[in-house]
Motif scaffolding. Structure first.
Motif, PDB file in Angstrom:
ATOM      1  N   LYS A 101       0.842  -1.186   0.000  1.00 12.74           N
ATOM      2  CA  LYS A 101       0.000   0.000   0.000  1.00 12.74           C
ATOM      3  C   LYS A 101       0.884   1.245   0.000  1.00 12.74           C
ATOM      4  CE  LYS A 101      -3.805  -2.166   2.561  1.00 12.74           C
ATOM      5  NZ  LYS A 101      -4.593  -2.149   3.821  1.00 12.74           N
ATOM      6  N   LEU A 102       0.376   2.316  -0.576  1.00 15.62           N
ATOM      7  CA  LEU A 102       1.170   3.540  -0.680  1.00 15.62           C
ATOM      8  C   LEU A 102       1.650   4.023   0.678  1.00 15.62           C
ATOM      9  CD1 LEU A 102       2.375   5.937  -2.150  1.00 15.62           C
ATOM     10  CD2 LEU A 102       0.104   7.002  -2.178  1.00 15.62           C
ATOM     11  N   VAL A 103       0.758   4.080   1.641  1.00 15.48           N
ATOM     12  CA  VAL A 103       1.139   4.564   2.969  1.00 15.48           C
ATOM     13  C   VAL A 103       2.205   3.669   3.598  1.00 15.48           C
ATOM     14  CG1 VAL A 103      -0.732   3.294   4.141  1.00 15.48           C
ATOM     15  CG2 VAL A 103       0.245   5.352   5.197  1.00 15.48           C
ATOM     16  N   ASP A 104       2.148   2.376   3.308  1.00 10.89           N
ATOM     17  CA  ASP A 104       3.134   1.444   3.857  1.00 10.89           C
ATOM     18  C   ASP A 104       4.481   1.564   3.139  1.00 10.89           C
ATOM     19  OD1 ASP A 104       1.386   0.473   5.746  1.00 10.89           O
ATOM     20  OD2 ASP A 104       0.670  -1.169   4.487  1.00 10.89           O
ATOM     21  N   PHE A 205      14.937  -3.954   2.459  1.00 16.32           N
ATOM     22  CA  PHE A 205      14.346  -3.481   3.672  1.00 16.32           C
ATOM     23  C   PHE A 205      14.659  -4.428   4.837  1.00 16.32           C
ATOM     24  CE2 PHE A 205      11.364  -1.844   0.402  1.00 16.32           C
ATOM     25  CZ  PHE A 205      11.517  -0.491   0.643  1.00 16.32           C
ATOM     26  N   GLY A 206      14.646  -5.727   4.550  1.00 16.46           N
ATOM     27  CA  GLY A 206      14.807  -6.715   5.610  1.00 16.46           C
ATOM     28  C   GLY A 206      13.513  -7.475   5.857  1.00 16.46           C
ATOM     29  N   ILE A 207      13.651  -8.708   6.369  1.00 20.80           N
ATOM     30  CA  ILE A 207      12.508  -9.613   6.514  1.00 20.80           C
ATOM     31  C   ILE A 207      11.420  -9.029   7.422  1.00 20.80           C
ATOM     32  CG2 ILE A 207      11.782 -11.849   7.450  1.00 20.80           C
ATOM     33  CD1 ILE A 207      14.363 -13.029   6.411  1.00 20.80           C
ATOM     34  N   ASP A 208      11.798  -8.384   8.524  1.00 16.47           N
ATOM     35  CA  ASP A 208      10.795  -7.852   9.446  1.00 16.47           C
ATOM     36  C   ASP A 208       9.895  -6.832   8.756  1.00 16.47           C
ATOM     37  OD1 ASP A 208      11.790  -9.439  11.437  1.00 16.47           O
ATOM     38  OD2 ASP A 208      12.971  -7.864  12.402  1.00 16.47           O
ATOM     39  N   ILE A 209      10.482  -5.938   7.985  1.00 18.23           N
ATOM     40  CA  ILE A 209       9.703  -4.924   7.274  1.00 18.23           C
ATOM     41  C   ILE A 209       8.834  -5.570   6.210  1.00 18.23           C
ATOM     42  CG2 ILE A 209       9.888  -3.000   5.625  1.00 18.23           C
ATOM     43  CD1 ILE A 209      12.207  -1.950   7.258  1.00 18.23           C
ATOM     44  N   VAL A 210       9.393  -6.538   5.490  1.00 14.47           N
ATOM     45  CA  VAL A 210       8.637  -7.222   4.439  1.00 14.47           C
ATOM     46  C   VAL A 210       7.421  -7.926   5.019  1.00 14.47           C
ATOM     47  CG1 VAL A 210       8.707  -9.055   2.708  1.00 14.47           C
ATOM     48  CG2 VAL A 210      10.652  -7.490   2.946  1.00 14.47           C
ATOM     49  N   MET A 211       7.615  -8.652   6.103  1.00 12.28           N
ATOM     50  CA  MET A 211       6.522  -9.400   6.716  1.00 12.28           C
ATOM     51  C   MET A 211       5.425  -8.468   7.224  1.00 12.28           C
ATOM     52  SD  MET A 211       7.148 -12.667   6.492  1.00 12.28           S
ATOM     53  CE  MET A 211       6.065 -13.366   7.732  1.00 12.28           C
ATOM     54  N   TRP A 218       2.990 -11.135  -2.120  1.00 15.38           N
ATOM     55  CA  TRP A 218       4.350 -10.753  -2.511  1.00 15.38           C
ATOM     56  C   TRP A 218       5.392 -11.041  -1.446  1.00 15.38           C
ATOM     57  CZ3 TRP A 218       6.293  -9.341  -7.116  1.00 15.38           C
ATOM     58  CH2 TRP A 218       5.386  -9.008  -8.115  1.00 15.38           C
ATOM     59  N   ILE A 219       4.983 -11.455  -0.272  1.00 13.60           N
ATOM     60  CA  ILE A 219       5.944 -11.584   0.828  1.00 13.60           C
ATOM     61  C   ILE A 219       7.059 -12.576   0.498  1.00 13.60           C
ATOM     62  CG2 ILE A 219       6.234 -12.477   3.182  1.00 13.60           C
ATOM     63  CD1 ILE A 219       3.621 -11.109   3.919  1.00 13.60           C
ATOM     64  N   GLN A 220       6.706 -13.794   0.108  1.00 11.87           N
ATOM     65  CA  GLN A 220       7.728 -14.814  -0.150  1.00 11.87           C
ATOM     66  C   GLN A 220       8.611 -14.450  -1.347  1.00 11.87           C
ATOM     67  OE1 GLN A 220       8.552 -17.181   1.955  1.00 11.87           O
ATOM     68  NE2 GLN A 220       6.919 -16.350   3.259  1.00 11.87           N
ATOM     69  N   LEU A 221       8.010 -13.858  -2.374  1.00 14.84           N
ATOM     70  CA  LEU A 221       8.792 -13.419  -3.533  1.00 14.84           C
ATOM     71  C   LEU A 221       9.784 -12.336  -3.133  1.00 14.84           C
ATOM     72  CD1 LEU A 221       5.892 -13.299  -6.145  1.00 14.84           C
ATOM     73  CD2 LEU A 221       7.849 -14.858  -6.216  1.00 14.84           C
TER      74      LEU A 221
END
Length: 242
Positions: A101-104, A205-211, A218-221
């Motif tokens: 999302k844009l805000v994220d 970004f790193g896994i924590d930010i991605v999750m 899109w998380i796993q990709l």
């Protein structure tokens, strides 16, 4: 020459799945590549483009944009010389492609930049992605002004100019290598700065930010992509890619 991966990376269509399948209009017997087989695709029918050749292309290309870039950076040269910390942010089109999302997306940049920027002495220069939205730039600029003393967005004229060319001219004309500067990117655009200029960059970004912020599909990709980029950076820095 194009921005980012078109400098000479290869990966399959499945690596960045699209809403519709893209069928190439022609097939190639030989691919021209520089950083080869770093992602999911493994090709053997390629010709390697050596780093010296790429640098010569960047040098020649810089002559085309020299006047425009020089005029622009002459106007902000005081910011460059007076800032104790200069941070380049290479944005990406995550919200525009539905990965976040844009805000994220704004929040992800803000979290990453907070580690380096300071309200008192930092200049953030944003190199926009060619497909960034104007709305994102407005919101991102307001956000970054909360964490840095000065924020500059390169104008739309620079969207389609590879950052490698901009960086080359800054090194050549503004002695950027003598200034305290960092380059932050969350995409493969980071690799050729490392490879061609031997400049250690900061990968987001790193896994924590991605999750926390990326959409579920899109998380796993994204996690796999980050692992691939980090591995590629390690190979470049250890001189295992020549």
């Amino acid at each position: 020459m194009c921005y980012g991966d078109a400098l000479g990376l290869n990966f399959s269509q499945q690596y960045y799945p699209q809403k519709r399948s893209i069928i190439p209009k022609r097939s190639y017997s030989t691919y021209l590549l520089s950083l080869i087989n770093l992602f999911d695709q493994k090709l053997f029918n390629y010709t390697k483009i050596e780093s010296e050749i790429l640098l010569s292309v960047i040098e020649e290309s810089s002559k085309i944009f020299d006047f425009e870039l020089s005029t622009y950076f002459n106007n902000i040269n005081n910011f460059l010389s007076q800032s104790k910390k200069i941070i380049f942010l290479l944005s990406a089109n995550y919200s525009e492609t539905g990965r976040i999302k844009l805000v994220d997306e704004i929040k992800c940049y803000e979290i990453s930049l907070c580690k380096y920027a300071s309200k008192n002495d930092s200049l953030i220069i944003v190199k926009p992605h060619p497909r960034d939205s104007a709305k994102k730039h407005i919101i991102l600029e307001d956000s970054l002004k909360q964490i840095a003393s000065n924020v500059i967005f390169l104008s739309d004229n620079f969207k389609h100019i590879p950052f490698e060319i901009i960086y080359y001219l800054l090194l050549k004309k503004y002695n950027l290598d003598t200034l305290n500067h960092r380059i932050l990117s969350s995409s493969s655009s980071i690799l050729f700065i490392e490879y061609l200029f031997k400049k250690e960059c900061d990968f987001m970004f790193g896994i924590d930010i991605v999750m926390k912020y990326f959409t579920e599909d899109w998380i796993q990709l994204r996690i796999q992509h980050e692992k691939d980029i980090i591995n590629a950076i390690g190979l470049i820095r250890s001189n295992k890619i020549i």
